[in-house]
Every structure is written in C-alpha cells, then in structure tokens.
Enzyme design. Structure first.
Site, PDB file in Angstrom:
ATOM      1  N   SER A  71     -14.865  -3.430   5.694  1.00  0.00           N
ATOM      2  CA  SER A  71     -13.774  -2.918   4.750  1.00  0.00           C
ATOM      3  C   SER A  71     -14.686  -2.383   3.355  1.00  0.00           C
ATOM      4  CB  SER A  71     -13.711  -4.502   4.288  1.00  0.00           C
ATOM      5  OG  SER A  71     -12.428  -3.991   3.019  1.00  0.00           O
ATOM      6  N   CYS A 130      -3.145   4.185   2.084  1.00  0.00           N
ATOM      7  CA  CYS A 130      -3.555   3.280   2.399  1.00  0.00           C
ATOM      8  C   CYS A 130      -5.453   3.617   3.231  1.00  0.00           C
ATOM      9  CB  CYS A 130      -3.108   2.406   3.098  1.00  0.00           C
ATOM     10  SG  CYS A 130      -2.235   2.519   4.989  1.00  0.00           S
ATOM     11  N   ASP A 131      -5.697   3.040   3.605  1.00  0.00           N
ATOM     12  CA  ASP A 131      -7.355   3.526   4.042  1.00  0.00           C
ATOM     13  C   ASP A 131      -7.348   4.859   5.619  1.00  0.00           C
ATOM     14  OD1 ASP A 131      -7.205   1.044   2.895  1.00  0.00           O
ATOM     15  OD2 ASP A 131      -8.407   0.263   4.569  1.00  0.00           O
ATOM     16  N   LYS A 132      -5.929   4.584   6.565  1.00  0.00           N
ATOM     17  CA  LYS A 132      -6.647   5.554   7.221  1.00  0.00           C
ATOM     18  C   LYS A 132      -4.908   6.397   7.104  1.00  0.00           C
ATOM     19  CE  LYS A 132      -9.530   2.901   8.777  1.00  0.00           C
ATOM     20  NZ  LYS A 132      -8.922   2.003   8.495  1.00  0.00           N
ATOM     21  N   CYS A 156      -5.244  -2.018  -2.418  1.00  0.00           N
ATOM     22  CA  CYS A 156      -6.304  -2.539  -2.541  1.00  0.00           C
ATOM     23  C   CYS A 156      -7.224  -1.353  -4.173  1.00  0.00           C
ATOM     24  CB  CYS A 156      -7.133  -2.573  -2.138  1.00  0.00           C
ATOM     25  SG  CYS A 156      -6.624  -4.011  -0.108  1.00  0.00           S
ATOM     26  N   CYS A 172       0.669  -1.506   0.074  1.00  0.00           N
ATOM     27  CA  CYS A 172       0.024   0.036   0.012  1.00  0.00           C
ATOM     28  C   CYS A 172       0.984   1.404   0.538  1.00  0.00           C
ATOM     29  CB  CYS A 172      -0.643  -0.115   1.317  1.00  0.00           C
ATOM     30  SG  CYS A 172      -1.786  -1.402   1.392  1.00  0.00           S
ATOM     31  N   ASP A 232      -4.913  -2.849   7.390  1.00  0.00           N
ATOM     32  CA  ASP A 232      -5.542  -3.675   6.935  1.00  0.00           C
ATOM     33  C   ASP A 232      -5.927  -4.821   6.823  1.00  0.00           C
ATOM     34  OD1 ASP A 232      -5.832  -0.656   8.236  1.00  0.00           O
ATOM     35  OD2 ASP A 232      -8.319  -0.168   6.810  1.00  0.00           O
TER      36      ASP A 232
END
Length: 571
Positions: A466, A119-121, A191, A46, A78
């Site tokens: 998710s 990435c996500d956070k 992702c 990521c 994640d």
C-alpha cells in the site's frame, strides 16, 4: 463526429427512438455525445462524492454545447479489502474498469469523455482508458479525504492499520483501538496521505490528463464542484480542438511523472501503474526508467506515510503545482502539453504560491537527497523489484529468511510474536498470477510498525505494498513465485541481502540446486474473473497488464543483469 455512425441517417431511426425515450430531443441528439464516466459507490468514502461531481460535469458539458451521456463502472476499496481474499480483486479491477470504459464508450460511438475517479485502481484505469480510446477526454480525481482527529492529532487510515499491530502487541486496549477506528475517516474522499490515490492523482496532473490544481482539491471542498463543471466545459474545448491523450502522453511526460512521484516519496504502486499506462499509450517505458528519476530527484514534500502532513495540508501548501514549481526551478522537469491547451510550465507558473507553509521544501533544502524508491535486481529478482525508501534512512539490510506462502500466514506470525529483530520476512505466491491479483501487504507491514519492529525487520514479496506502507520493504519481485521466479526456491534461514547501494536483492543459497525439485503451487482460484486474470496477466516488471502470457525467453541471467544495471548507475 464519431457518434454520427450511431445516430445519423434513416437507418439509425431505431437508435434515435431509444435515445428519445431517455428524454433527448432532436437538438440534443444532434450535438456531440460526451461520456460522463464515474466510479461512484457507497461502499466506502473513496468514490462517495462522484455522483455529485458527475452532475456538475454534466452541467458543464451542456453549457458548452454537448450532450452528456452518464454511466458508471466498478470500484474495489483497498482499505476495506486489505488482508482479506477480497484484496485479490483490487488490481484485477484496474483492467476491468479500463475494459468497461472502452466497451461502453466505443459501444455507443461517443465523441469525448470525462472520467471521474476516486481511489487506487480507478485512477490509473481512467488514464489507461483515455490512452486506449484516444478520444478527447479529461480526468478528474474526486479528491482526498480530510484527515481525522484523535487526541488532538491528525490521523488517517494508516494509523488505524498500525493500531491493529499495537493492539496485537498489547500496547493499546480494545477501547483505544475502537477510538482510533472511529476518528480516522470523517467523510468522503480517498485515503489522506501520499498513498496510492493521491500519488496517482498527481500523476494524472503531471501527464497532462487533468487540469493543474483540480485533483488537489479535497473531496468535500466547495471548489470541487466548480472543478467538475469546468472539466465538462474543457472536454468540449478538447473536442473542438481535437486535442487527444496521444498529444499529451509522451516519454517526457512519463519522465516528469516519475520525478514528481520521487519528489513526494509517493506510492511504489505508481511504478506498476505508469508502466501499464505507457503500454496503453504505446510509449517506450520500462521499470529501469524509474531509477534515474529517483536517484536524481530529492524528496521535497513532507507527507505521510514517512512524513508529517496529509494531502489536505499539501493542498493548502499549493499542491502538485508547488511541487512542480520547485522542480522546474531546479531544472528537473521538462515542459509538456496538457489537456487545457497550455503547457505544464505555464500551468505551474499561473498557480498561486503559498508563502507560509512547511509541507513542500525547495530542492536546495530537501528532506532527503534522493527519491522514495529504488529498482533492484539480483539473483532473487532477475526482472527487477522495488525497494521502498520512504520513512527510513538506511539502504541496506541483511538477515535470515522467514518464508510464508501467503499474506495471512505472515500476518499470523507477526501478531503471535513469531517474528524477531533481524528477520527478512518472505511472502510469496502473492504475485499477479500466483495471488492472483498481487495483493497489497499493508496489514502485515502496519502490524510490524505497530509492534515496534518497523525498523528492525525487512519484508520481501512478489506482491505489492500500500502507499501507506513504510519500513524496509521490497515488492513487485519478478519473476513471481508462481511462474518459477527465484523467490519460489527460498527456504527458512537462507541469508538474504537487500542492498540499495549496489541495487541488489540476492541470497547466498544455491538456488540452482533446488530448481529441479521445484513444482508450482496449484492455482488458488480455478474459475471466474480471477482465474481468467491469472491466465492472462504478465509480469509486474511490465505493469501486470493482461494479455496472452508467454514465459520470457530473453531474460538476462540474474548476476549479469545486476552487474549491468549497477554499472549503468555508476556510469
């Protein structure tokens, strides 16, 4: 310049001496000091390319007359932590990353910053830090991963999680699971569907914090380096013009972002993160503000998890700019300023338009008539919750509760065949404080899909999902179980109704009669960062931000809240 307080005058000789030790000379010290902040890590793909992008951004800052000061912060992956105790660290990391950027930039009185995230956070944390510090800054997403190829079909990490469920059901063998695992992730990047990372990258663009088109470029595409270099130049332009995040982060910008998320059936985590960004920016924004965006915005992007295409294919179709073009043409976005100095509409108009593509549809020919989520209330969620609508057509579900006190217990029941068609799986004590950390439930939801139950059961939780999740799922239930929310009082067999039409999550069980006998579960973590987070974190309905927590004394009674919100939609 902000940095003058650190580097100017006779009394700052010690600071200059230390700066000289890093290789800076008089000329470099005299220039604006610009933070190059990144979340590079080699633990996963990521954030794997962010060091290279930092080098390019550094060169851009130098070329434009600044002195780059590089540092990095943490990242929690994640996809790797999912389904483990480590997933508790994920949402917590959003706060830690934001705090660490603030401390490093303010601690050195830096003048501006480029934040590279992957990435996500790390992406919402970048926006939160920019809003909190409110100095000239630019954010750049490291880019999506290319999709893998398995049996001549494109796949992402989503299909690996679903293959785990198929393997548990005996539908595929060990060799096939290993083959899917090996084929899914070909290199650097986050992702590859319209999961949380790509959803939030689009949010950064729509809010104006990232230049239009830059975040769409895949991680391994040659143009990504050029984008990073340009961000280095651009931050110096922002500094000279004194263009700040507060100039961009308006209520209108948040409305636009919510519509872009709805139009692409993006991750429900965007609700949580946009609330948190709004709090940092001082913008009035509530969980209910997402509902009109979803109701009045059709899904026009055919993207995973519910659609067919990946983020790489969306890039080829024109990316966020093409989505914006379609919504602008339909009168669904309002014009707002951006970090480039040009408006959102001007940036979208200037973007190239791909003619031969089937990923992004016009509003007049949508894939679905409304956006990919809905905000529900009711006697199980007085403060609200989120129904994910991506990948299915129904909006109502009713069935008996199957109650689990943790994600692990629910996953074990799914894998052992203990869940039947028609069940409503309840996973509680996984909220922001009770988790702690509000874990995502992709392991459970993907296992359900892999076992062929994705359309036949529902799942409700005070945890999260998710962006790769699809099926009949309700998350972010507030108040959470650990703080006495009604979900804490459910028992096996209670009838649960999920109604996207009336916007209710309710049960016929007599919860009031059970209240006197309820006691909170003991905390799962009693020391360290997670325990601190559990003490400070607020409700998911307010973004799960960390601040001194006090139980609400002004909550609207569940039945009345449901009635009022339903009437509001009708009106």
């Amino acid at each position: 310049m902000r940095s003058d307080v650190m580097k100017t005058g006779p009394d700052r000789a010690p600071a200059r001496a230390m700066m000289r030790a890093t290789g800076l000379d008089d000329e470099a010290i005299a220039k604006p000091l610009v933070a190059i902040v990144h979340t590079w890590s080699n633990v996963s793909p990521c954030n794997l390319n962010l060091r290279e992008l930092a080098d390019a951004a550094t060169a851009g800052v130098r070329a434009a007359g600044g002195t780059p000061i590089e540092f990095n912060t943490i990242a929690i992956t994640d996809g790797m932590a999912m389904g483990t105790p480590g997933m508790r660290a994920s949402l917590v990391s959003r706060e830690v990353i934001t705090d660490s950027i603030e401390l490093a930039v303010d601690g050195h009185s830096l003048d501006a910053m480029v934040v590279l995230c992957g990435c996500d956070k790390t992406i919402p944390a970048a926006a939160m830090a920019l809003a909190r510090l409110n100095i000239p800054g630019v954010a750049l997403y490291g880019g999506t991963i290319a999709h893998g190829n398995h049996d001549n079909h494109p796949i992402t990490i989503q299909q690996v999680f679903e293959a785990v469920g198929a393997h548990g059901a005996g539908k595929i063998d060990d060799a096939e699971l290993t083959s899917v695992e090996r084929d899914a992730c070909p290199g650097a990047g986050a992702c590859g569907g319209q999961f949380t990372a790509n959803t939030m990258a689009m949010v950064l663009t729509t809010l104006g914090l990232s230049p239009m088109g830059f975040n769409d470029i895949p991680a391994t595409h040659p143009a990504k380096q050029q984008a990073a270099y340009r961000c280095g130049e651009l931050v110096m332009e922002c500094l000279k013009a004194n263009r700040r995040p507060s100039d961009l982060l308006s209520r209108t910008a948040f409305q636009n972002a919510a519509r872009m998320v709805a139009a692409t059936a993006g991750s429900t985590n965007a609700v949580l993160h946009l609330l948190a960004i709004a709090r940092e920016a001082g913008v009035e924004w509530s969980i209910e503000d997402f509902e009109p965006a979803s109701v009045h915005t059709p899904v026009i992007a055919d993207l995973l998890p519910g659609g067919r295409y990946t983020a790489v294919e969306m890039f080829g179709a024109g990316g966020a700019a093409r989505v914006a073009q379609e919504l602008i043409a339909a009168g669904m976005l309002a014009d707002t300023p951006t970090v480039t100095g040009r408006s959102l509409f001007a940036e979208a108009e200037a973007a190239p338009r791909a003619d031969d593509q089937d990923v992004i549809h016009p509003v007049s020919a949508p894939l679905k008539p409304r956006g990919g989520y809905s905000i529900l209330y009711g006697n199980l969620a007085p403060e609200g919750c989120i129904l994910k609508l991506a990948g299915k057509t129904g909006t109502q579900f009713e069935g008996p509760a199957r109650v689990f006190e943790s994600e692990e217990a629910a996953f074990a029941a799914v894998q052992s065949g203990g869940i039947a068609k028609g069940d409503v799986i309840v996973i509680r004590n996984e909220g922001p404080a009770g988790g702690p950390g509000m874990r995502e439930m992709l392991g459970v939801t993907a296992a359900l899909v892999g076992r062929g139950l994705g359309n036949d059961v529902a799942l409700i939780t005070d945890g999260r999902f998710s962006g790769a999740t699809h099926g009949f799922m309700v998350g972010h239930i507030a108040p959470e179980a650990a703080r006495g929310g009604p979900i804490a009082l459910l028992r096996d067999g209670d009838r649960i109704v999920i109604d996207g039409e009336t916007r209710e999550l309710r049960t016929t069980a007599d919860l009031d009669a059970r209240r006197a006998g309820w006691t909170p579960a003991p905390p799962k973590v009693t020391h360290g960062a997670l325990a601190k987070y559990a003490r400070l974190v607020g409700s998911a309905s307010d973004g799960a931000i960390t601040r001194a927590y006090a139980p609400s004394t002004s909550a609207v009674p569940a039945a009345k809240a449901s009635e009022e919100h339903t009437q509001g939609v009708t009106a």
